[in-house]
Design a protein around this motif. Structure first.
Motif, PDB file in Angstrom:
ATOM      1  N   SER A  78       0.833  -1.204   0.000  1.00 26.80           N
ATOM      2  CA  SER A  78       0.000   0.000   0.000  1.00 26.80           C
ATOM      3  C   SER A  78       0.868   1.254   0.000  1.00 26.80           C
ATOM      4  CB  SER A  78      -0.956  -0.003   1.196  1.00 26.80           C
ATOM      5  OG  SER A  78      -0.237   0.045   2.405  1.00 26.80           O
ATOM      6  N   THR A  79       1.989   1.221   0.707  1.00 28.36           N
ATOM      7  CA  THR A  79       2.913   2.351   0.685  1.00 28.36           C
ATOM      8  C   THR A  79       3.520   2.509  -0.701  1.00 28.36           C
ATOM      9  OG1 THR A  79       3.417   1.996   3.014  1.00 28.36           O
ATOM     10  CG2 THR A  79       4.977   3.323   1.758  1.00 28.36           C
ATOM     11  N   SER A  80       3.867   1.411  -1.331  1.00 27.85           N
ATOM     12  CA  SER A  80       4.444   1.464  -2.678  1.00 27.85           C
ATOM     13  C   SER A  80       3.460   2.043  -3.682  1.00 27.85           C
ATOM     14  CB  SER A  80       4.865   0.072  -3.129  1.00 27.85           C
ATOM     15  OG  SER A  80       5.859  -0.432  -2.307  1.00 27.85           O
ATOM     16  N   ILE A  81       2.205   1.675  -3.574  1.00 25.14           N
ATOM     17  CA  ILE A  81       1.191   2.200  -4.494  1.00 25.14           C
ATOM     18  C   ILE A  81       1.030   3.704  -4.302  1.00 25.14           C
ATOM     19  CG2 ILE A  81      -1.283   2.176  -4.996  1.00 25.14           C
ATOM     20  CD1 ILE A  81      -1.169  -0.862  -4.520  1.00 25.14           C
ATOM     21  N   PHE A  82       1.032   4.166  -3.059  1.00 23.57           N
ATOM     22  CA  PHE A  82       0.922   5.602  -2.795  1.00 23.57           C
ATOM     23  C   PHE A  82       2.124   6.353  -3.365  1.00 23.57           C
ATOM     24  CE2 PHE A  82       2.015   9.238  -0.097  1.00 23.57           C
ATOM     25  CZ  PHE A  82       0.908  10.034  -0.347  1.00 23.57           C
ATOM     26  N   VAL A  83       3.318   5.825  -3.146  1.00 21.28           N
ATOM     27  CA  VAL A  83       4.530   6.476  -3.653  1.00 21.28           C
ATOM     28  C   VAL A  83       4.531   6.477  -5.180  1.00 21.28           C
ATOM     29  CG1 VAL A  83       7.046   6.241  -3.797  1.00 21.28           C
ATOM     30  CG2 VAL A  83       5.902   6.051  -1.598  1.00 21.28           C
ATOM     31  N   LEU A  84       4.101   5.385  -5.780  1.00 21.61           N
ATOM     32  CA  LEU A  84       4.038   5.308  -7.240  1.00 21.61           C
ATOM     33  C   LEU A  84       3.071   6.345  -7.801  1.00 21.61           C
ATOM     34  CD1 LEU A  84       4.849   3.857  -9.858  1.00 21.61           C
ATOM     35  CD2 LEU A  84       2.930   2.317  -9.462  1.00 21.61           C
ATOM     36  N   SER A  85       1.918   6.488  -7.179  1.00 23.59           N
ATOM     37  CA  SER A  85       0.940   7.481  -7.629  1.00 23.59           C
ATOM     38  C   SER A  85       1.502   8.892  -7.494  1.00 23.59           C
ATOM     39  CB  SER A  85      -0.344   7.344  -6.813  1.00 23.59           C
ATOM     40  OG  SER A  85      -1.224   8.394  -7.111  1.00 23.59           O
ATOM     41  N   SER A  86       2.125   9.187  -6.363  1.00 22.37           N
ATOM     42  CA  SER A  86       2.707  10.516  -6.151  1.00 22.37           C
ATOM     43  C   SER A  86       3.822  10.789  -7.146  1.00 22.37           C
ATOM     44  CB  SER A  86       3.255  10.637  -4.731  1.00 22.37           C
ATOM     45  OG  SER A  86       2.231  10.508  -3.796  1.00 22.37           O
ATOM     46  N   THR A  87       4.647   9.807  -7.385  1.00 26.99           N
ATOM     47  CA  THR A  87       5.758   9.972  -8.314  1.00 26.99           C
ATOM     48  C   THR A  87       5.254  10.167  -9.738  1.00 26.99           C
ATOM     49  OG1 THR A  87       7.094   8.576  -6.891  1.00 26.99           O
ATOM     50  CG2 THR A  87       7.910   8.924  -9.099  1.00 26.99           C
ATOM     51  N   THR A  88       4.212   9.453 -10.107  1.00 30.07           N
ATOM     52  CA  THR A  88       3.641   9.594 -11.450  1.00 30.07           C
ATOM     53  C   THR A  88       3.112  11.006 -11.660  1.00 30.07           C
ATOM     54  OG1 THR A  88       3.056   7.264 -11.481  1.00 30.07           O
ATOM     55  CG2 THR A  88       1.912   8.684 -13.039  1.00 30.07           C
ATOM     56  N   ASN A  89       2.386  11.531 -10.682  1.00 26.46           N
ATOM     57  CA  ASN A  89       1.856  12.892 -10.808  1.00 26.46           C
ATOM     58  C   ASN A  89       2.978  13.927 -10.842  1.00 26.46           C
ATOM     59  OD1 ASN A  89      -0.823  12.138 -10.967  1.00 26.46           O
ATOM     60  ND2 ASN A  89      -1.133  12.259  -8.766  1.00 26.46           N
ATOM     61  N   TRP A  91       6.040  13.435 -11.910  1.00 25.12           N
ATOM     62  CA  TRP A  91       6.709  13.306 -13.203  1.00 25.12           C
ATOM     63  C   TRP A  91       5.891  13.984 -14.302  1.00 25.12           C
ATOM     64  CZ3 TRP A  91       5.464  11.101 -17.885  1.00 25.12           C
ATOM     65  CH2 TRP A  91       6.516  11.013 -18.800  1.00 25.12           C
ATOM     66  N   LYS A  92       4.573  13.794 -14.281  1.00 27.39           N
ATOM     67  CA  LYS A  92       3.714  14.454 -15.270  1.00 27.39           C
ATOM     68  C   LYS A  92       3.812  15.973 -15.147  1.00 27.39           C
ATOM     69  CE  LYS A  92      -0.531  12.970 -15.779  1.00 27.39           C
ATOM     70  NZ  LYS A  92      -1.873  12.418 -15.471  1.00 27.39           N
ATOM     71  N   ALA A  93       3.820  16.480 -13.912  1.00 26.45           N
ATOM     72  CA  ALA A  93       3.915  17.927 -13.694  1.00 26.45           C
ATOM     73  C   ALA A  93       5.257  18.465 -14.186  1.00 26.45           C
ATOM     74  CB  ALA A  93       3.720  18.243 -12.212  1.00 26.45           C
ATOM     75  N   MET A  94       6.332  17.778 -13.875  1.00 24.56           N
ATOM     76  CA  MET A  94       7.659  18.227 -14.311  1.00 24.56           C
ATOM     77  C   MET A  94       7.760  18.235 -15.832  1.00 24.56           C
ATOM     78  SD  MET A  94      10.026  16.226 -11.517  1.00 24.56           S
ATOM     79  CE  MET A  94      11.508  16.449 -12.436  1.00 24.56           C
ATOM     80  N   SER A  95       7.296  17.187 -16.446  1.00 24.36           N
ATOM     81  CA  SER A  95       7.374  17.073 -17.900  1.00 24.36           C
ATOM     82  C   SER A  95       6.564  18.172 -18.583  1.00 24.36           C
ATOM     83  CB  SER A  95       6.875  15.690 -18.314  1.00 24.36           C
ATOM     84  OG  SER A  95       6.847  15.566 -19.699  1.00 24.36           O
ATOM     85  N   HIS A  96       5.345  18.383 -18.115  1.00 26.35           N
ATOM     86  CA  HIS A  96       4.490  19.399 -18.730  1.00 26.35           C
ATOM     87  C   HIS A  96       5.061  20.804 -18.517  1.00 26.35           C
ATOM     88  CE1 HIS A  96       0.827  21.018 -20.439  1.00 26.35           C
ATOM     89  NE2 HIS A  96       0.816  21.903 -19.446  1.00 26.35           N
ATOM     90  N   ALA A  97       5.535  21.097 -17.309  1.00 26.37           N
ATOM     91  CA  ALA A  97       6.092  22.427 -17.025  1.00 26.37           C
ATOM     92  C   ALA A  97       7.327  22.690 -17.882  1.00 26.37           C
ATOM     93  CB  ALA A  97       6.437  22.544 -15.542  1.00 26.37           C
ATOM     94  N   GLN A  98       8.191  21.711 -18.033  1.00 29.87           N
ATOM     95  CA  GLN A  98       9.385  21.900 -18.860  1.00 29.87           C
ATOM     96  C   GLN A  98       9.013  22.133 -20.326  1.00 29.87           C
ATOM     97  OE1 GLN A  98      12.505  22.338 -17.786  1.00 29.87           O
ATOM     98  NE2 GLN A  98      11.667  22.172 -15.719  1.00 29.87           N
ATOM     99  N   ASN A  99       8.006  21.420 -20.810  1.00 34.75           N
ATOM    100  CA  ASN A  99       7.562  21.631 -22.193  1.00 34.75           C
ATOM    101  C   ASN A  99       7.014  23.044 -22.387  1.00 34.75           C
ATOM    102  OD1 ASN A  99       8.293  19.121 -23.161  1.00 34.75           O
ATOM    103  ND2 ASN A  99       6.303  18.199 -22.707  1.00 34.75           N
ATOM    104  N   GLU A 100       6.234  23.528 -21.427  1.00 30.53           N
ATOM    105  CA  GLU A 100       5.684  24.882 -21.529  1.00 30.53           C
ATOM    106  C   GLU A 100       6.790  25.934 -21.474  1.00 30.53           C
ATOM    107  OE1 GLU A 100       2.498  25.988 -22.135  1.00 30.53           O
ATOM    108  OE2 GLU A 100       2.158  23.867 -22.572  1.00 30.53           O
TER     109      GLU A 100
END
Length: 173
Positions: A78-89, A91-100
């Motif tokens: 359950s901790t791994s799933i939470f960390v994976l979800s947080s990391t995914t979000n 990563w998406k934020a970093m990628s989108h911000a860098q593209n902008e």
């Protein structure tokens, strides 16, 4: 003639003592099990009963160990799933911000000074995120003017709100 008196002494040994072997008598080979044989309990003349299975205590101890192990595994998953979800979000934020920010850096016309914000549409890959873009002029050293572009993304995870900020400095001309 003399009389010889003899006394009869009763046998006071118990049944257990009478069944014990004396130290100078060797037991038959069948009484000692081999290394790979299980002990045999005799409960009559020719009946042989083997001890098989586990006791209730052994089963309870093994089940409690199993339950504790499964609880630890569940907690880690359950901790791994939470960390994976947080990391995914993130990563998406970093990628989108860098593209902008790269769009602002590579633009042939400088981005005007402004403040804009909004949320992404349902069909957009960044659905659930809100954004804020702040463009301002700054003078880090006398005579040098640069344009700062700040891009901020925010998203909710449970009760927490997370943000990611990224900056780039471009030529205002």
């Amino acid at each position: 003639m003399s009389k010889i008196h003899s006394q009869i002494i009763p046998d006071l040994r118990t049944v257990e003592e009478s069944t014990q072997l004396s130290p100078h008598i060797n037991p038959p080979d069948s009484a000692v099990p081999a290394k790979n044989q299980s002990p045999i309990v005799t409960s009559g003349r020719n009946s042989k009963v083997r001890k098989k299975g586990f006791t209730v205590l052994e089963v309870l101890v093994s089940l409690s160990i199993l339950v504790l192990t499964l609880m630890a595994l569940y907690q880690s998953f359950s901790t791994s799933i939470f960390v994976l979800s947080s990391t995914t979000n993130l990563w998406k934020a970093m990628s989108h911000a860098q593209n902008e920010l790269l769009k602002s850096e590579r633009a042939t016309i400088s981005t005007p000074v402004s403040l804009s914000q909004g949320e992404f549409e349902l069909e957009h890959q960044m659905n659930g995120f809100s954004w804020k873009k702040h463009v301002s002029d700054t003078t880090p050293l006398p005579g040098i003017r640069v344009r700062q572009v700040n891009y901020q993304l925010s998203w909710n995870e449970g009760k927490n709100v997370y943000t990611y900020d990224a900056d780039i400095y471009v030529n205002p001309n």
